[in-house]
Write a protein that holds these residues in place. Structure first.
Motif, short mmCIF file in Angstrom:
data_model
loop_
_atom_site.label_atom_id
_atom_site.label_comp_id
_atom_site.label_asym_id
_atom_site.label_seq_id
_atom_site.Cartn_x
_atom_site.Cartn_y
_atom_site.Cartn_z
N ARG A 1 55.77 68.68 9.34
CA ARG A 1 55.23 67.34 9.50
C ARG A 1 54.31 67.24 10.70
O ARG A 1 54.35 68.06 11.60
N TYR B 1 54.02 62.63 8.59
CA TYR B 1 53.49 62.86 7.24
C TYR B 1 53.40 64.36 7.01
O TYR B 1 53.45 65.16 7.93
N HIS C 1 53.57 61.50 1.66
CA HIS C 1 54.67 60.80 2.31
C HIS C 1 55.89 61.70 2.42
O HIS C 1 56.14 62.54 1.57
N ASN D 1 53.92 53.47 5.60
CA ASN D 1 52.83 54.38 5.30
C ASN D 1 51.70 53.61 4.63
O ASN D 1 51.94 52.76 3.80
N GLY E 1 49.99 59.32 5.23
CA GLY E 1 51.05 59.04 6.19
C GLY E 1 50.54 58.33 7.42
O GLY E 1 49.35 58.23 7.65
#
Length: 172
Positions: A68, A88, A96, A137, A142
């Protein structure tokens, strides 16, 4: 001496990355870094930087958050751990991730998942879902979060990616 300088120069360090907030762990005196964007991928690696020796150390915990970027990372003064929330993923385009909060214990080299909430399509306050949905989001990908913690381990985050600048807080 020269040998020590050469050894430090050859020490491992994390590859360049973006959208990853480091956190200072007061107990160990080290800076914690997790994940981040390599522009074509997200990382899921844990690194410690020791300002005293100016050296990096990669950690290999048994369990860790998924790859992420755009997540918040903040030291929790009361518990002595580091919290990670939001972010994200990148899989050809932003995608997502489940809404998660993790803690990292530097001494034990251990990530622990505290909460994971499934996401629906385009959920979160910045996409028109009810307020109270954490880690909103925007419809195209994201969010990018910045965060800090209060002395009583309340994690406070702000969405730095969407124009609405949503804020969120929780007791960890």
């Amino acid at each position: 001496d020269d040998l020590e300088v050469a050894e430090l120069a050859l020490a491992p360090e994390p590859p360049g990355r973006a959208h990853c907030q480091p956190a200072f762990d007061a107990k160990s005196g080290k800076i914690v870094l997790f994940g981040g964007s390599g522009l074509d991928r997200c990382y899921a690696d844990t690194w410690l930087y020791d300002p005293k020796t100016r050296s990096w150390e990669q950690r290999w915990p048994k369990l860790s958050p998924s790859p992420r970027a755009g997540h918040a990372l903040a030291a929790l003064p009361k518990s002595g751990k580091v919290a990670l929330a939001g972010g994200y993923g990148i899989d050809g385009w932003f995608h997502h991730l489940p809404h998660q909060v993790w803690t990292y214990d530097v001494a034990a080299d251990e990530w622990k998942l505290l909460v994971s909430l499934p996401i629906g399509q385009n959920n979160g306050p910045s996409a028109g879902a009810p307020q109270g949905q954490p880690f909103g989001n925007y419809a195209g990908g994201g969010s990018a979060w910045a965060g800090a913690a209060t002395p009583d381990d309340v994690l406070v985050m702000i969405d730095t990616f969407t124009p609405s600048r949503n804020t969120w807080a929780c007791k960890v």
